[in-house]
Design a protein around this motif. Structure first.
Motif, PDB file in Angstrom:
ATOM      1  N   ILE A   1       0.855  -1.193   0.000  1.00  0.00           N
ATOM      2  CA  ILE A   1       0.000   0.000   0.000  1.00  0.00           C
ATOM      3  C   ILE A   1       0.883   1.231   0.000  1.00  0.00           C
ATOM      4  N   ASP A   2       0.710   2.036  -1.039  1.00  0.00           N
ATOM      5  CA  ASP A   2       1.453   3.282  -1.187  1.00  0.00           C
ATOM      6  C   ASP A   2       0.450   4.416  -1.055  1.00  0.00           C
ATOM      7  N   CYS A   3       0.794   5.406  -0.230  1.00  0.00           N
ATOM      8  CA  CYS A   3      -0.177   6.460   0.093  1.00  0.00           C
ATOM      9  C   CYS A   3       0.507   7.820   0.053  1.00  0.00           C
ATOM     10  N   GLY A   4      -0.215   8.804  -0.444  1.00  0.00           N
ATOM     11  CA  GLY A   4       0.295  10.169  -0.437  1.00  0.00           C
ATOM     12  C   GLY A   4      -0.691  11.100   0.248  1.00  0.00           C
ATOM     13  N   ALA A   5      -0.171  12.161   0.861  1.00  0.00           N
ATOM     14  CA  ALA A   5      -1.030  13.203   1.432  1.00  0.00           C
ATOM     15  C   ALA A   5      -0.414  14.556   1.120  1.00  0.00           C
ATOM     16  N   PHE A   6      -1.280  15.554   0.980  1.00  0.00           N
ATOM     17  CA  PHE A   6      -0.851  16.914   0.643  1.00  0.00           C
ATOM     18  C   PHE A   6      -1.492  17.875   1.627  1.00  0.00           C
ATOM     19  N   LYS A   7      -0.666  18.636   2.332  1.00  0.00           N
ATOM     20  CA  LYS A   7      -1.183  19.624   3.288  1.00  0.00           C
ATOM     21  C   LYS A   7      -0.199  20.784   3.373  1.00  0.00           C
ATOM     22  N   ASN A   8      -0.712  21.986   3.537  1.00  0.00           N
ATOM     23  CA  ASN A   8       0.130  23.190   3.673  1.00  0.00           C
ATOM     24  C   ASN A   8       1.146  23.322   2.541  1.00  0.00           C
ATOM     25  N   GLY A   9       0.779  22.806   1.370  1.00  0.00           N
ATOM     26  CA  GLY A   9       1.652  22.985   0.218  1.00  0.00           C
ATOM     27  C   GLY A   9       2.746  21.946   0.047  1.00  0.00           C
ATOM     28  N   TYR A  10       2.755  20.908   0.925  1.00  0.00           N
ATOM     29  CA  TYR A  10       3.821  19.902   0.847  1.00  0.00           C
ATOM     30  C   TYR A  10       3.252  18.478   0.872  1.00  0.00           C
ATOM     31  N   TYR A  11       3.995  17.597   0.238  1.00  0.00           N
ATOM     32  CA  TYR A  11       3.566  16.200   0.122  1.00  0.00           C
ATOM     33  C   TYR A  11       4.279  15.292   1.114  1.00  0.00           C
ATOM     34  N   GLY A  12       3.554  14.252   1.540  1.00  0.00           N
ATOM     35  CA  GLY A  12       4.139  13.070   2.163  1.00  0.00           C
ATOM     36  C   GLY A  12       3.824  11.889   1.263  1.00  0.00           C
ATOM     37  N   ASP A  13       4.664  10.885   1.261  1.00  0.00           N
ATOM     38  CA  ASP A  13       4.507   9.769   0.314  1.00  0.00           C
ATOM     39  C   ASP A  13       5.267   8.563   0.846  1.00  0.00           C
ATOM     40  N   HIS A  14       4.550   7.580   1.416  1.00  0.00           N
ATOM     41  CA  HIS A  14       5.297   6.357   1.724  1.00  0.00           C
ATOM     42  C   HIS A  14       4.447   5.109   1.670  1.00  0.00           C
ATOM     43  N   ALA A  15       5.113   3.988   1.849  1.00  0.00           N
ATOM     44  CA  ALA A  15       4.500   2.705   1.507  1.00  0.00           C
ATOM     45  C   ALA A  15       4.957   1.610   2.458  1.00  0.00           C
ATOM     46  N   TYR A  16       4.106   0.608   2.587  1.00  0.00           N
ATOM     47  CA  TYR A  16       4.410  -0.553   3.431  1.00  0.00           C
ATOM     48  C   TYR A  16       3.778  -1.768   2.765  1.00  0.00           C
ATOM     49  N   THR A  17       4.442  -2.896   2.850  1.00  0.00           N
ATOM     50  CA  THR A  17       3.838  -4.127   2.336  1.00  0.00           C
ATOM     51  C   THR A  17       3.380  -4.983   3.510  1.00  0.00           C
ATOM     52  N   PHE A  18       2.087  -5.267   3.525  1.00  0.00           N
ATOM     53  CA  PHE A  18       1.433  -5.970   4.627  1.00  0.00           C
ATOM     54  C   PHE A  18       1.210  -7.439   4.291  1.00  0.00           C
ATOM     55  N   ALA A  19       1.232  -8.266   5.331  1.00  0.00           N
ATOM     56  CA  ALA A  19       0.804  -9.659   5.198  1.00  0.00           C
ATOM     57  C   ALA A  19      -0.693  -9.720   5.469  1.00  0.00           C
ATOM     58  N   VAL A  20      -1.401 -10.501   4.680  1.00  0.00           N
ATOM     59  CA  VAL A  20      -2.831 -10.728   4.924  1.00  0.00           C
ATOM     60  C   VAL A  20      -2.949 -12.058   5.653  1.00  0.00           C
TER      61      VAL A  20
END
Ligand code: MG
Ligand code: MG
Length: 274
Positions: free
Chosen positions: A95-114
């Motif tokens: 799962i790779d996720c991004g967020a944008f707030k106050n003009g700047y991005y965060g972007d990271h990812a983790y691989t989970f076991a089901v």
């Protein structure tokens, strides 16, 4: 990509704020991931969760991507599109996720076991995450991009794994993908020098088999050429006062999954308050 943008400490704190929104989102998802839930359902939860924190999903609409999360199970490497297929016991899901707030991005990812996964997949996840920290460890003042890539590549190839070539990490800031490109392979002493104020998204994409990939006709989904599983872990890291400083954290995930880990401690100048 234009030139590398050096960030002030104030800007780095804004990137940290967006990165931690992603960290909390991944932590929330960690409790929801189980056999039977669909990736589209998880995507909807992430959308609401990010909005509730006063941020915008960073990927939605970026290059026309249709969703909040890139969700890439099993042989999918990255950029998978959420759908109504349910996760199954034994799957792995990046799962790779991004967020944008106050003009700047965060972007990271983790691989989970089901649920429970087999030992081969468990090892792939462990080594890929280890390689991420090898990369972070080499993000030192006056080291070079090739040193970082070499560290990740060495860690993975000695296990017989394939390091994806076509997709790379990147600088991060007011845009999601800034210079420099940060390959997960390389030669020591080559490439641009690391300087204080650089912010990178370091993100090994590691295949159990061949490094070769193919793309689905949807124009997004990248999968392994041989159908074997692939893993992906990503952190956002700044070079501050001559040291790599983590802006993102997996601790929300570990809290949800009841895991204890000290892996992040060397890269944190202040204690993390969850
Ligand atoms: Mg990412
Ligand atoms: Mg990234």
């Amino acid at each position: 990509m234009s030139g590398i943008i050096i960030k002030t400490k104030e800007e780095i704190e804004l990137i940290r704020e967006s990165a931690l929104i992603v960290s909390r989102t991944l932590g929330m998802l960690a409790s929801e991931i189980k056999p039977g839930i669909s990736t589209l359902k998880l995507d909807g939860l992430a959308y609401e969760f990010i909005k509730d924190q006063g941020a915008e999903p960073g990927f939605l609409g970026l290059y026309n991507f249709p969703n909040t999360l890139c969700m890439s199970p099993n042989a999918q490497v990255v950029h998978g599109i959420p759908n109504n297929t349910s996760l199954v016991e034994g799957d792995i899901i990046s799962i790779d996720c991004g967020a944008f707030k106050n003009g700047y991005y965060g972007d990271h990812a983790y691989t989970f076991a089901v649920g429970e996964i087999d030992t081969e997949k468990e090892k792939l996840l462990r080594i890929t995450k280890e390689s991420l920290y090898e990369g972070i460890k080499s993000f030192q003042l006056n080291n070079r991009i090739g040193d970082l890539g070499y560290a990740i590549q060495y860690c993975c190839e000695k296990q017989g794994y394939g390091v994806v070539r076509e997709l790379v990490g990147h600088g991060l800031g007011e845009t999601m993908h800034e210079a420099p490109e940060v390959p997960n392979y390389g030669k020591r002493g080559r490439g641009k020098k690391f300087l204080n104020g650089m912010v990178l998204a370091i993100e090994p994409m590691i295949n159990m088999g061949t490094h070769r990939i193919k793309q689905l006709k949807d124009g997004w989904t990248i999968l392994t050429a041989d159908g074997k599983p692939s893993a992906h872990f990503e952190h956002n890291v700044a070079l501050v006062d001559d040291k790599p400083e983590l802006l993102s954290t997996f601790e929300y995930i570990y809290k949800a999954l009841d895991i204890t880990s000290e892996e992040e401690l060397p890269y944190r100048s202040h204690p993390l308050v969850l």
